[in-house]
Design an enzyme around this catalytic site. Structure first.
Site, PDB file in Angstrom:
ATOM      1  N   CYS A  77       0.837  -1.200   0.000  1.00 16.59           N
ATOM      2  CA  CYS A  77       0.000   0.000   0.000  1.00 16.59           C
ATOM      3  C   CYS A  77       0.876   1.256   0.000  1.00 16.59           C
ATOM      4  O   CYS A  77       1.622   1.494  -0.946  1.00 16.59           O
ATOM      5  CB  CYS A  77      -0.993  -0.045   1.156  1.00 16.59           C
ATOM      6  SG  CYS A  77      -2.323   1.182   0.995  1.00 16.59           S
ATOM      7  N   HIS A 175      -3.882  -4.828  -0.116  1.00 19.47           N
ATOM      8  CA  HIS A 175      -3.454  -5.367   1.181  1.00 19.47           C
ATOM      9  C   HIS A 175      -3.536  -6.886   1.132  1.00 19.47           C
ATOM     10  O   HIS A 175      -4.613  -7.446   1.304  1.00 19.47           O
ATOM     11  CB  HIS A 175      -4.354  -4.836   2.301  1.00 19.47           C
ATOM     12  CG  HIS A 175      -4.118  -3.406   2.630  1.00 19.47           C
ATOM     13  ND1 HIS A 175      -3.143  -2.996   3.508  1.00 19.47           N
ATOM     14  CD2 HIS A 175      -4.715  -2.281   2.169  1.00 19.47           C
ATOM     15  CE1 HIS A 175      -3.155  -1.679   3.592  1.00 19.47           C
ATOM     16  NE2 HIS A 175      -4.086  -1.228   2.783  1.00 19.47           N
ATOM     17  N   GLU A 177      -2.644  -9.003   3.257  1.00 16.98           N
ATOM     18  CA  GLU A 177      -3.026  -9.536   4.578  1.00 16.98           C
ATOM     19  C   GLU A 177      -4.526  -9.423   4.835  1.00 16.98           C
ATOM     20  O   GLU A 177      -5.041 -10.015   5.778  1.00 16.98           O
ATOM     21  CB  GLU A 177      -2.222  -8.828   5.678  1.00 16.98           C
ATOM     22  CG  GLU A 177      -2.667  -7.435   6.034  1.00 16.98           C
ATOM     23  CD  GLU A 177      -2.269  -6.326   5.058  1.00 16.98           C
ATOM     24  OE1 GLU A 177      -2.563  -5.156   5.361  1.00 16.98           O
ATOM     25  OE2 GLU A 177      -1.690  -6.621   3.988  1.00 16.98           O
TER      26      GLU A 177
END
Length: 193
Positions: A77, A175, A177
Site C-alpha cells: 500500500c 493489502h 493480509e
C-alpha cells in the site's frame, strides 16, 4: 526464515504479522538497521499520509537504508508508493526505487477507492497459482500509473499499477493480509522467492 516487518509508526503491522502466522511464519517488527539488513525477507508496510510517513522514515534513517537492501523487499500500500520517485500526496519525494510519480484519482470517482477490485495482467512469480481477475482488498486515493515495472493492473477510473517489480523490490497496492486466500498466496509467493 528471518522476516522483518519495518516498524516506523505508519503501518498496518499487526495484521501483516497475523497473516504471516497463519502461513506458519514469524515476522519480527523492527526499525533496527542491523536486524533489517540481516533479514532474509523484508516487508515494508504503510498506512496513512505520505509526507508524515516519509518524515517518520527519515527520523529513523530508514530512507537511507531501504534503497540499499539486497534481499527481497515487499512494499504494501503506502509502502509501495513510498518506493516510487514522488507522490502528489503532500508533494512528497519518495525513495526512488521505481522511477514513477504517483497521482491522485480525479473527483469523478469516489475517493478513496475502498473495497474489493480485480487484478489482472499478472507478470511475476509473485502471482504464481493466482488466476487473472481475482479480487484483492484496496484502500487508496492515489495511484501508480502503468509503467515498465508494472506486474499487475487494476482498473478504477483508469488502468493503473497494482503491483510493481524492480530487481529485489516488489510492491503491491492492495493489502495481501486483508485479501483472503489469494492475498495470503501473494505473501507465500514472496516468502518463497
Amino acid at each position: 526464515m528471518n522476516i522483518v516487518i519495518i516498524d516506523y509508526g505508519a503501518g498496518n503491522i499487526q495484521s501483516i504479522q497475523f497473516a504471516l502466522e497463519r502461513l506458519g511464519f514469524n515476522g519480527i517488527l523492527s526499525s533496527d538497521w542491523n536486524e533489517i539488513q540481516k533479514a532474509d525477507k523484508v516487508i515494508f508496510p504503510g498506512v496513512g499520509e505520505a509526507s508524515s510517513a516519509m518524515k517518520k522514515l527519515k527520523e529513523r534513517g530508514l530512507d537511507i537504508l531501504i534503497p540499499t537492501l539486497k534481499q527481497p523487499v515487499l512494499g504494501i500500500c503506502l509502502g509501495m508508493q513510498l518506493l516510487c520517485k514522488s507522490t502528489e500526496e503532500g508533494n512528497t519525494k519518495g525513495l526512488g526505487i521505481f522511477e514513477v510519480d504517483i497521482i491522485k484519482f480525479s473527483n469523478k470517482v469516489k475517493v478513496p477507492q475502498m473495497g474489493w477490485n480485480t487484478i489482472y495482467n499478472l507478470k511475476s512469480t509473485l502471482f504464481q497459482d493466482i488466476k487473472e481477475n481475482k479480487f484483492m482488498y484496496l484502500v487508496h486515493s492515489f495511484y501508480v500509473p502503468l509503467n515498465e515495472n508494472t506486474i499487475a493492473t487494476t482498473n478504477y477510473e483508469k488502468e493503473y499499477s497494482t503491483a510493481l517489480h524492480q530487481d529485489n523490490f516488489f510492491g503491491v497496492q492492495f493489502h495481501p493480509e486483508k485479501s483472503g486466500k489469494f492475498g495470503e498466496q501473494v505473501l507465500m509467493n514472496f516468502l518463497n522467492l
